[in-house]
Design an enzyme around this catalytic site. Sequence first.
Site, mmCIF file in Angstrom:
data_model
loop_
_atom_site.group_PDB
_atom_site.id
_atom_site.type_symbol
_atom_site.label_atom_id
_atom_site.label_comp_id
_atom_site.label_asym_id
_atom_site.label_seq_id
_atom_site.Cartn_x
_atom_site.Cartn_y
_atom_site.Cartn_z
ATOM 1 N N HIS A 129 -9.494 -0.831 -24.649
ATOM 2 C CA HIS A 129 -9.459 -0.889 -26.109
ATOM 3 C C HIS A 129 -10.026 0.381 -26.739
ATOM 4 O O HIS A 129 -9.711 0.687 -27.896
ATOM 5 C CB HIS A 129 -10.240 -2.106 -26.602
ATOM 6 C CG HIS A 129 -9.448 -3.371 -26.533
ATOM 7 N ND1 HIS A 129 -9.884 -4.547 -27.089
ATOM 8 C CD2 HIS A 129 -8.248 -3.650 -25.968
ATOM 9 C CE1 HIS A 129 -8.975 -5.492 -26.887
ATOM 10 N NE2 HIS A 129 -7.985 -4.977 -26.197
ATOM 11 N N HIS A 153 -0.713 0.512 -28.389
ATOM 12 C CA HIS A 153 0.567 0.788 -29.030
ATOM 13 C C HIS A 153 0.728 -0.125 -30.238
ATOM 14 O O HIS A 153 0.303 -1.283 -30.213
ATOM 15 C CB HIS A 153 1.732 0.504 -28.078
ATOM 16 C CG HIS A 153 1.810 1.426 -26.892
ATOM 17 N ND1 HIS A 153 0.958 1.334 -25.815
ATOM 18 C CD2 HIS A 153 2.659 2.447 -26.616
ATOM 19 C CE1 HIS A 153 1.280 2.260 -24.921
ATOM 20 N NE2 HIS A 153 2.308 2.940 -25.382
ATOM 21 N N ASP A 159 -14.467 7.977 -26.474
ATOM 22 C CA ASP A 159 -15.414 8.156 -27.574
ATOM 23 C C ASP A 159 -15.964 6.839 -28.119
ATOM 24 O O ASP A 159 -16.524 6.800 -29.214
ATOM 25 C CB ASP A 159 -14.753 8.949 -28.711
ATOM 26 C CG ASP A 159 -13.471 8.301 -29.225
ATOM 27 O OD1 ASP A 159 -13.134 7.188 -28.767
ATOM 28 O OD2 ASP A 159 -12.805 8.906 -30.097
ATOM 29 N N SER A 172 -14.423 4.357 -29.320
ATOM 30 C CA SER A 172 -13.772 3.951 -30.573
ATOM 31 C C SER A 172 -13.586 2.448 -30.663
ATOM 32 O O SER A 172 -13.397 1.916 -31.757
ATOM 33 C CB SER A 172 -12.425 4.670 -30.725
ATOM 34 O OG SER A 172 -11.570 4.402 -29.630
ATOM 35 N N ARG A 232 7.666 -4.201 -21.302
ATOM 36 C CA ARG A 232 7.072 -2.999 -21.893
ATOM 37 C C ARG A 232 7.306 -1.774 -21.008
ATOM 38 O O ARG A 232 7.651 -0.689 -21.494
ATOM 39 C CB ARG A 232 5.573 -3.202 -22.113
ATOM 40 C CG ARG A 232 5.233 -4.075 -23.304
ATOM 41 C CD ARG A 232 5.503 -3.347 -24.611
ATOM 42 N NE ARG A 232 5.149 -4.187 -25.753
ATOM 43 C CZ ARG A 232 6.022 -4.731 -26.588
ATOM 44 N NH1 ARG A 232 7.319 -4.538 -26.401
ATOM 45 N NH2 ARG A 232 5.614 -5.457 -27.610
ATOM 46 N N ARG A 282 9.526 1.393 -22.304
ATOM 47 C CA ARG A 282 8.890 2.695 -22.510
ATOM 48 C C ARG A 282 9.273 3.716 -21.447
ATOM 49 O O ARG A 282 8.730 4.828 -21.416
ATOM 50 C CB ARG A 282 7.373 2.524 -22.555
ATOM 51 C CG ARG A 282 6.913 1.684 -23.745
ATOM 52 C CD ARG A 282 5.448 1.295 -23.644
ATOM 53 N NE ARG A 282 5.076 0.360 -24.712
ATOM 54 C CZ ARG A 282 3.972 -0.368 -24.710
ATOM 55 N NH1 ARG A 282 3.106 -0.291 -23.697
ATOM 56 N NH2 ARG A 282 3.712 -1.189 -25.710
#
Length: 616
Positions: free
Chosen positions: A151, A156, A210, A212, A463, A467
Amino acid sequence: MSRPSVFGRALIGIYTRVNRRTPWHKLPFLFGLFNLIALRDQLREDNLVDTRTPGGVGLAPGVALADAPDDERRFRTADGSFDDLSDPDMGRTGTRFARNVALDKVWPGTPEELMTPNPREVSQRLMRRDQFTPATSINLLAASWIQFQTHDWFAHGREDHDDIEIPLPEGDEWFEDPMRIPRTKQDNTRTDADKDLPPTYLNINSHWWDASSIYGSTAAKQKAVRSFVDGKLVLKNGQLPLDPASGVALTGFSENWWVGLGMLHTLFTLEHNAICDALKTNHPHLTDDELFGIARLVNSALLAKIHTVEWTPAIIAHPVLKVAMRANWWGLAEEKIHRRFGRISKSDVISGIPGSAHDHHGAPYQLTEEFAAVYRLHPLLPEQLEVRSLDDGSLLDSMEFQEIILLNAQRVLEGPQEVEDLWYSFGTQNPGAVQLHNFPRWLQDITLPDGVRLDIAALDITRDRERGVPRYNEFRRQLHLKPAATFQELTDNPVWAKELEEIYGDVEKVDLQVGMHAETPPKGFGFSDTAFRVFILMASRRLKSDRFLTDCYTEEYYTKTGLQWIADSNMRTVLLRHFPQLGKALDGVPNAFVPWNVSTSRTAPAAAAAVAGQHE
């Protein structure tokens, strides 16, 4: 692409020949270690493929270090921009995924190929859990950890009104025919210069390591999670407050929410605030923004360290890998030398990547579609969570996963059981093994908060095809591995080989997910050697490309307090800092992601058998 040194090219040549007969994990220790170095250099040379618009159309101009705004120079930005000052858009939120395979191999198939074989049939006949198979060498915390990290790394978007339609196999009782899976959101940044490129997709998170998932990937989300007092994040009575918009916890990224994620998000929010306290004590002149920015640097680096030297060696329990992953952080000189003398060499092989010179190895830093594909580890999740007492190990509750996911998660986190009991339960319960016939049944019929009903196993298969992720054999070719000539060569399990042949007919058509789950992994591995090739490449890249983990991993940016905090901390110390009651359960446990000590009062025969099974 990155050109290896003369020594590196010689090493690649030698081990290319050696690996035709003997894979790296079957070599003597030292030869296996050098084999991994050669593999990483080979993959750096051949498997970092840029997908950005040719000529860099639309990219923000670079800035010199001296000219960069102070906040963008000193701290991580909310959206990941300005990590590389010469290319401020690199790795930013909303930029493209790259590839680890050649671009001519990633064109999506025709509509007929997208449905061959039927993804729902693959889900039901090959992936569906017949009986729970545990991964006995690790605990359930290892399963929640990897979702917590992914995460942070990638997500996407999805189209709201454009579905892929999957016709149901005969006798399928899904609630509608055809099954509908929302398409991946299309890339709205493409220009005429991209017309010869295969389809590209955007990462709605920042690509950098980082944290996030805690701090958010937008300025608005970052503002929402901050208290604006002493640099701290918002907590309410030691818990994350609820986001009124979503109904789940207020944090950086809360999709696919469940109790395991809630525990880790809360833990590292507490850790951020503890770092702020230490920084304020030792550096009282720092402002709220400075405390926040430095604490984020420290917290995100600590997460990277834990994943590198603890989680990965736990799930890949191989002696060579343990040394290799520790070497990514401390170098072959090892931790004791590093703590006593600091860096003794400019080489990251000798003294580790943190604090070395950053290097993109010939390709702009982006996470890749193949990286996202190999990190689909849904079989790790069991069918139930057994909540046990930290005091005596007694069973307090047994919850179906439907009871602890999405909007139900907060009820458990704020429920009558103590949070220490939840941590103890995760530390002593096994996750599932990553293999065929072990995909959680509850994930094959799940309704999301927005009402979309999905079979996640069928979605995973679709998926990859959508992709353009190559199927199993082509993926292996692209990653310098021998493809399977037959179904019997693909897997050591004769029953699975027969099932694969019945479904696919042609071994070249086996999907990547299915092939990786059918493949017999190396001894001690929690997943396939095929998936591991992407890990070899990307594990060091996520550190080596990031200036905050290389050139800027200094006291100027982190402070002496911050660097010492990272050096002194691991997952075990973080847990004990905030939940000291876990001391008995963690006493003597070498790694927080392996099974913890079970309370000695659990003396019933069934409990004794459970303990024996956990430590096989």
